[in-house]
Design an enzyme around this catalytic site. Structure first.
Site, PDB file in Angstrom:
ATOM      1  N   HIS A 281       1.053  -3.772   5.993  1.00  0.00           N
ATOM      2  CA  HIS A 281      -0.094  -3.672   6.903  1.00  0.00           C
ATOM      3  C   HIS A 281      -1.385  -4.118   6.241  1.00  0.00           C
ATOM      4  O   HIS A 281      -2.462  -3.759   6.692  1.00  0.00           O
ATOM      5  CB  HIS A 281      -0.227  -2.227   7.405  1.00  0.00           C
TER       6      HIS A 281
ATOM      7  N   CYS B 148       0.842  -1.200   0.000  1.00  0.00           N
ATOM      8  CA  CYS B 148       0.000   0.000   0.000  1.00  0.00           C
ATOM      9  C   CYS B 148       0.873   1.245   0.000  1.00  0.00           C
ATOM     10  O   CYS B 148       2.012   1.229   0.457  1.00  0.00           O
ATOM     11  CB  CYS B 148      -0.874  -0.032   1.253  1.00  0.00           C
TER      12      CYS B 148
ATOM     13  N   HIS C  62       5.024   5.580   2.084  1.00  0.00           N
ATOM     14  CA  HIS C  62       5.107   6.826   2.850  1.00  0.00           C
ATOM     15  C   HIS C  62       6.039   6.638   4.062  1.00  0.00           C
ATOM     16  O   HIS C  62       6.933   7.454   4.310  1.00  0.00           O
ATOM     17  CB  HIS C  62       3.690   7.186   3.295  1.00  0.00           C
TER      18      HIS C  62
ATOM     19  N   CYS D 102      -6.597  -3.343   4.245  1.00  0.00           N
ATOM     20  CA  CYS D 102      -6.459  -1.882   4.128  1.00  0.00           C
ATOM     21  C   CYS D 102      -7.291  -1.310   2.992  1.00  0.00           C
ATOM     22  O   CYS D 102      -8.317  -0.699   3.230  1.00  0.00           O
ATOM     23  CB  CYS D 102      -5.005  -1.427   4.001  1.00  0.00           C
TER      24      CYS D 102
ATOM     25  N   SER E 225       0.761   3.711   1.894  1.00  0.00           N
ATOM     26  CA  SER E 225       1.160   4.130   3.240  1.00  0.00           C
ATOM     27  C   SER E 225       2.495   3.499   3.636  1.00  0.00           C
ATOM     28  O   SER E 225       3.281   4.098   4.373  1.00  0.00           O
ATOM     29  CB  SER E 225       0.090   3.771   4.269  1.00  0.00           C
TER      30      SER E 225
HETATM   31  N1  APR Z   1      -3.274  14.033  -9.303  1.00  0.00           N
HETATM   32  C1  APR Z   1      -3.962  12.937  -9.656  1.00  0.00           C
HETATM   33  N2  APR Z   1      -3.569  11.672  -9.342  1.00  0.00           N
HETATM   34  C2  APR Z   1      -2.411  11.533  -8.678  1.00  0.00           C
HETATM   35  C3  APR Z   1      -1.623  12.636  -8.283  1.00  0.00           C
HETATM   36  C4  APR Z   1      -2.094  13.947  -8.639  1.00  0.00           C
HETATM   37  N3  APR Z   1      -1.418  15.052  -8.305  1.00  0.00           N
HETATM   38  N4  APR Z   1      -0.544  12.174  -7.601  1.00  0.00           N
HETATM   39  C5  APR Z   1      -0.645  10.828  -7.580  1.00  0.00           C
HETATM   40  N5  APR Z   1      -1.769  10.431  -8.240  1.00  0.00           N
HETATM   41  C6  APR Z   1      -2.280   9.060  -8.401  1.00  0.00           C
HETATM   42  C7  APR Z   1      -1.247   8.014  -8.767  1.00  0.00           C
HETATM   43  O1  APR Z   1      -1.035   7.961 -10.173  1.00  0.00           O
HETATM   44  C8  APR Z   1      -1.891   6.730  -8.250  1.00  0.00           C
HETATM   45  O2  APR Z   1      -2.716   6.095  -9.223  1.00  0.00           O
HETATM   46  O3  APR Z   1      -2.765   8.623  -7.132  1.00  0.00           O
HETATM   47  C9  APR Z   1      -2.760   7.203  -7.098  1.00  0.00           C
HETATM   48  C10 APR Z   1      -2.256   6.727  -5.737  1.00  0.00           C
HETATM   49  O4  APR Z   1      -2.363   5.347  -5.734  1.00  0.00           O
HETATM   50  P1  APR Z   1      -1.371   4.346  -4.947  1.00  0.00           P
HETATM   51  O5  APR Z   1       0.024   4.781  -5.112  1.00  0.00           O
HETATM   52  O6  APR Z   1      -1.781   2.955  -5.344  1.00  0.00           O
HETATM   53  O7  APR Z   1      -1.774   4.631  -3.427  1.00  0.00           O
HETATM   54  P2  APR Z   1      -2.861   3.907  -2.496  1.00  0.00           P
HETATM   55  O8  APR Z   1      -2.267   2.696  -1.897  1.00  0.00           O
HETATM   56  O9  APR Z   1      -4.153   3.821  -3.235  1.00  0.00           O
HETATM   57  O10 APR Z   1      -3.000   4.979  -1.334  1.00  0.00           O
HETATM   58  C11 APR Z   1      -3.566   6.255  -1.588  1.00  0.00           C
HETATM   59  O11 APR Z   1      -4.286   6.490   0.686  1.00  0.00           O
HETATM   60  O12 APR Z   1      -3.880   5.043   2.443  1.00  0.00           O
HETATM   61  C12 APR Z   1      -3.492   6.218   1.822  1.00  0.00           C
HETATM   62  O13 APR Z   1      -1.146   6.456   2.329  1.00  0.00           O
HETATM   63  C13 APR Z   1      -2.067   6.168   1.322  1.00  0.00           C
HETATM   64  O14 APR Z   1      -1.972   8.473   0.863  1.00  0.00           O
HETATM   65  C14 APR Z   1      -2.094   7.216   0.256  1.00  0.00           C
HETATM   66  C15 APR Z   1      -3.494   7.084  -0.331  1.00  0.00           C
HETATM   67 ZN    ZN Z   2      -2.816   0.967   3.543  1.00  0.00          ZN
END
Ligand code: APR
Ligand code: ZN
Ligand code: ZN
Length: 366
Positions: free
Chosen positions: A63, A40, A45, A168, A42
């Site tokens: 997680h 994920c 992060h 999650c 996070s």
């Molecule tokens: N504008 C649009 N889309 C964006 C941007 C932006 N500025 N920046 C990133 N993205 C998109 C990415 O291309 C990706 O598809 O956001 C998506 C994030 O997806 P993942 O990396 O798979 O993250 P995910 O596990 O879904 O978590 C998203 O939720 O739990 C929290 O910490 C986690 O902050 C994170 C969020």
């Molecule tokens: Zn998560």
């Protein structure tokens, strides 16, 4: 004490799978053999912050895990050895003011800080030295020890290497729609970020009967799956003006916007795009400052935070799995790739590039 393999983050170098030690369960704890764990954002992060010196290392991330109960402490009643379980990264105590008032997602169990932050009571050790569990689970390892409130028993007829996502992404995303926002059938919503979490917001909105579901991402490769899960309109943030396009699609009357990226700037965008009286839901893990146009507040716009989809995990996790079994929630489609634990660094690279919806690391065969 148990010896096992775990992917250890020690610093800027790639994570390495190595032998670590795990202390057995105390009275109120459960030892779980992990079968699979999703990757994920996070985790990424925490990895970035740990490498920057802002969080302690060494640590074991992961997680979004599912597995099988191996042993339980003397006071544990809700699970027994052999049970299939999904792990909840925010174990609940059932007794603090937040739990008893029906908001266990913000439980303040007294031992939480000692487990996750400074590691006063670490269960893991690396050559005798304390080894932290990244986000409360330490799922990129063969075993973990969790408090009973973080171990959710589930039905046995579903593959653990699939339902780990409910630990999650699914609960966080679908929960944000149905438990945090309580959207109404027929409403219009936008979802910023179509990753593992955002795609679950999309399917949660479909499940709850939204009319328009506007998906927004800067990687257009996410759009096909988003459409399949229920998105009616898609906006490419890398080439289009997001606010103008949302305005055009919704006629300026967007009821809800969900942020699933974790940036201050996109939380603001979510707030800006909703109608007067509408609700923006901050789902992503945002540590940056968030600034808002104050006039929006005078128009009764709301910005609400969502932790773990505001879900009561003991109830919500088995419920989401039943929805999957009924065909109402898609999980298989969300898993782009399964890899052995040894390929953890490749899985993180895929997350970073946006190449996958979700990767799952296979820890044991079963
Ligand atoms: N504008 C649009 N889309 C964006 C941007 C932006 N500025 N920046 C990133 N993205 C998109 C990415 O291309 C990706 O598809 O956001 C998506 C994030 O997806 P993942 O990396 O798979 O993250 P995910 O596990 O879904 O978590 C998203 O939720 O739990 C929290 O910490 C986690 O902050 C994170 C969020
Ligand atoms: Zn998560
Ligand atoms: Zn509590």
């Amino acid at each position: 004490m148990l010896e096992m393999r775990a992917a250890v983050l020690r610093g800027p170098e790639p994570m390495v799978v190595e032998q670590v030690e795990l202390d057995g369960p105390e009275a109120s704890e459960v030892l779980v053999r992990i079968v699979a764990c999703g990757v994920c954002h996070s985790d990424f992060h925490v990895l970035r912050r740990a490498r920057a010196g802002a969080l302690p290392i060494p640590t074991v991330l992961g997680h979004e895990a599912a597995g099988v109960v191996e042993a339980v402490g003397s006071s544990v009643h809700t699970v027994e050895p052999g049970d299939h379980v999904v792990l909840a990264f925010r174990p609940t105590c059932g007794r603090c003011p937040y739990c008893v008032r029906g908001t266990p997602q913000i439980c303040e169990r007294p031992d939480r800080r000692s487990r996750s932050a400074a590691g006063k009571r670490p269960r893991l050790r690396l050559a005798g030295q304390p080894l932290l569990q990244g986000i409360g689970v330490g799922g990129f390892a063969e075993y973990t020890v969790m408090p009973e409130g973080g171990v959710i028993p589930i039905r046995k007829d579903v593959p653990l290497e699939t339902v780990c996502l409910v630990g999650c992404a699914v609960t966080t995303g679908v929960g944000a729609v149905i438990y945090t926002a309580h959207i109404e059938p027929g409403c219009d919503v936008a979802v910023l970020g179509l990753g593992g979490v955002g795609l679950n917001i999309v399917q949660g909105a479909r499940l709850a009967g939204a009319r328009r579901i506007i998906g927004i991402d800067r990687v257009a490769a996410k759009f096909d799956l988003a459409r399949q899960l229920g998105a009616t309109d898609l906006i490419d943030a890398s080439s289009e003006n997001v606010l103008e396009r949302v305005q055009a699609i919704s006629g300026g009357y967007l009821d809800y916007a969900f942020e699933a990226i974790g940036r201050g700037e996109t939380v603001r965008q979510a707030f800006e795009m909703i109608r007067p009286g509408g609700t923006a839901v901050a789902v992503g893990l945002t540590t940056e400052e968030v600034t808002l146009p104050g006039m929006g507040l005078l128009r009764e716009k709301k910005l609400v935070g969502s932790m773990y989809g505001s879900a009561s995990v003991m109830d919500a996790i088995p419920r989401m799995i039943d929805l999957y079994c009924q065909g109402q929630l898609c999980l298989d489609e969300l898993i782009s790739k399964r890899r052995p634990l040894e390929e953890i660094n490749e899985a993180f690279a895929d997350l970073q590039s946006g190449a996958v919806a979700r990767s799952v690391l296979m820890i044991a065969n079963r």
